[in-house]
Scaffold this motif. Sequence first.
Motif, PDB file in Angstrom:
ATOM      1  N   UNK A  50       0.793  -1.318   0.032  1.00  0.00           N
ATOM      2  CA  UNK A  50       0.075  -0.018  -0.115  1.00  0.00           C
ATOM      3  C   UNK A  50       0.737   1.383   0.101  1.00  0.00           C
ATOM      4  N   UNK A  51       0.261   2.382  -0.273  1.00  0.00           N
ATOM      5  CA  UNK A  51       1.024   3.643  -0.596  1.00  0.00           C
ATOM      6  C   UNK A  51       0.226   4.844  -0.063  1.00  0.00           C
ATOM      7  N   UNK A  52       0.634   5.558   0.909  1.00  0.00           N
ATOM      8  CA  UNK A  52      -0.465   6.803   1.125  1.00  0.00           C
ATOM      9  C   UNK A  52      -0.337   8.040  -0.072  1.00  0.00           C
ATOM     10  N   UNK A  53      -1.097   8.897   0.165  1.00  0.00           N
ATOM     11  CA  UNK A  53      -0.957  10.169  -0.683  1.00  0.00           C
ATOM     12  C   UNK A  53       0.469  10.918  -0.576  1.00  0.00           C
ATOM     13  N   UNK A  54       0.988  10.547   0.502  1.00  0.00           N
ATOM     14  CA  UNK A  54       2.211  11.328   1.040  1.00  0.00           C
ATOM     15  C   UNK A  54       3.449  10.471   0.679  1.00  0.00           C
ATOM     16  N   UNK A  55       3.200   9.180   0.162  1.00  0.00           N
ATOM     17  CA  UNK A  55       4.268   8.386  -0.259  1.00  0.00           C
ATOM     18  C   UNK A  55       4.801   7.319   0.654  1.00  0.00           C
ATOM     19  N   UNK A  56       4.213   7.243   1.922  1.00  0.00           N
ATOM     20  CA  UNK A  56       4.444   6.151   2.863  1.00  0.00           C
ATOM     21  C   UNK A  56       4.168   4.697   2.137  1.00  0.00           C
ATOM     22  N   UNK A  57       4.941   3.792   2.426  1.00  0.00           N
ATOM     23  CA  UNK A  57       4.741   2.568   1.840  1.00  0.00           C
ATOM     24  C   UNK A  57       4.456   1.361   2.824  1.00  0.00           C
ATOM     25  N   UNK A  58       4.175   0.505   2.673  1.00  0.00           N
ATOM     26  CA  UNK A  58       3.910  -0.896   3.364  1.00  0.00           C
ATOM     27  C   UNK A  58       3.822  -2.141   2.458  1.00  0.00           C
ATOM     28  N   UNK A  59       4.547  -3.078   2.971  1.00  0.00           N
ATOM     29  CA  UNK A  59       4.780  -4.234   2.116  1.00  0.00           C
ATOM     30  C   UNK A  59       4.329  -5.642   2.974  1.00  0.00           C
ATOM     31  N   UNK A  60       3.914  -6.540   2.199  1.00  0.00           N
ATOM     32  CA  UNK A  60       3.855  -7.687   2.763  1.00  0.00           C
ATOM     33  C   UNK A  60       5.142  -8.430   3.091  1.00  0.00           C
ATOM     34  N   UNK A  61       5.650  -9.197   4.052  1.00  0.00           N
ATOM     35  CA  UNK A  61       6.904  -9.742   4.293  1.00  0.00           C
ATOM     36  C   UNK A  61       7.216 -10.369   3.030  1.00  0.00           C
ATOM     37  N   UNK A  62       6.429 -11.309   2.551  1.00  0.00           N
ATOM     38  CA  UNK A  62       6.858 -12.104   1.597  1.00  0.00           C
ATOM     39  C   UNK A  62       7.575 -11.381   0.138  1.00  0.00           C
ATOM     40  N   UNK A  63       7.127 -10.204  -0.010  1.00  0.00           N
ATOM     41  CA  UNK A  63       7.633  -9.499  -1.159  1.00  0.00           C
ATOM     42  C   UNK A  63       8.629  -8.302  -0.856  1.00  0.00           C
ATOM     43  N   UNK A  64       8.918  -7.963   0.436  1.00  0.00           N
ATOM     44  CA  UNK A  64       9.835  -7.002   0.869  1.00  0.00           C
ATOM     45  C   UNK A  64      11.158  -7.208   0.061  1.00  0.00           C
ATOM     46  N   UNK A  65      11.719  -6.137  -0.386  1.00  0.00           N
ATOM     47  CA  UNK A  65      12.943  -6.058  -1.206  1.00  0.00           C
ATOM     48  C   UNK A  65      13.066  -6.556  -2.553  1.00  0.00           C
ATOM     49  N   UNK A  66      11.707  -7.178  -2.901  1.00  0.00           N
ATOM     50  CA  UNK A  66      11.485  -7.526  -4.429  1.00  0.00           C
ATOM     51  C   UNK A  66      10.405  -6.479  -5.077  1.00  0.00           C
ATOM     52  N   UNK A  67       9.605  -6.127  -4.413  1.00  0.00           N
ATOM     53  CA  UNK A  67       8.545  -5.477  -5.215  1.00  0.00           C
ATOM     54  C   UNK A  67       8.513  -3.901  -4.684  1.00  0.00           C
ATOM     55  N   UNK A  68       8.268  -2.971  -5.394  1.00  0.00           N
ATOM     56  CA  UNK A  68       8.126  -1.725  -5.097  1.00  0.00           C
ATOM     57  C   UNK A  68       6.834  -0.976  -5.562  1.00  0.00           C
ATOM     58  N   UNK A  69       6.100  -0.336  -4.508  1.00  0.00           N
ATOM     59  CA  UNK A  69       4.749   0.471  -5.096  1.00  0.00           C
ATOM     60  C   UNK A  69       5.150   1.595  -5.268  1.00  0.00           C
ATOM     61  N   UNK A  70       4.679   2.467  -6.208  1.00  0.00           N
ATOM     62  CA  UNK A  70       4.805   3.929  -6.203  1.00  0.00           C
ATOM     63  C   UNK A  70       3.511   4.587  -7.037  1.00  0.00           C
ATOM     64  N   UNK A  71       3.295   5.826  -6.903  1.00  0.00           N
ATOM     65  CA  UNK A  71       2.100   6.723  -7.213  1.00  0.00           C
ATOM     66  C   UNK A  71       2.463   7.844  -8.033  1.00  0.00           C
TER      67      UNK A  71
END
Length: 121
Positions: A50-71
């Motif tokens: 997930x990503x907030x309007x301000x750009x703070x992100x949260x990831x599932x442990x299984x994808x940390x370091x491999x996936x990147x969310x942006x908006x």
Amino acid sequence: QVQLVEFGGGLVQAGESLRLSCAVSGSGFSIGDMGWYRQAPGKQRDLVATITTGGSTNYADSVKGRFAISRDNAKNTVYLQMNSLKPDDTAVYYCNAKARRLERVTYFNSWGQGTQVTVSS
């Protein structure tokens, strides 16, 4: 009405990359947090990132370091860069956006139709 349209799913081999995008459309709405969820056959829908309007992100442990969310707030578009894909990442990926009518204060959930990601070993 808010509409979410996803792009970018497909079939790749393990170790390869994919980039998903999701465009939100609809006038008279404000878009809040956005995110990606996924659902594998026979399993529940789980949070990916997930990503907030301000750009703070949260990831599932299984994808940390491999996936990147942006908006891109100007385009009401959210992206998911998926690297080092594994067969366990195979699922239907759903885009999510919290939206509210401009004259309201309460946000509601809105979902895309889903896009299939298949990772072969």
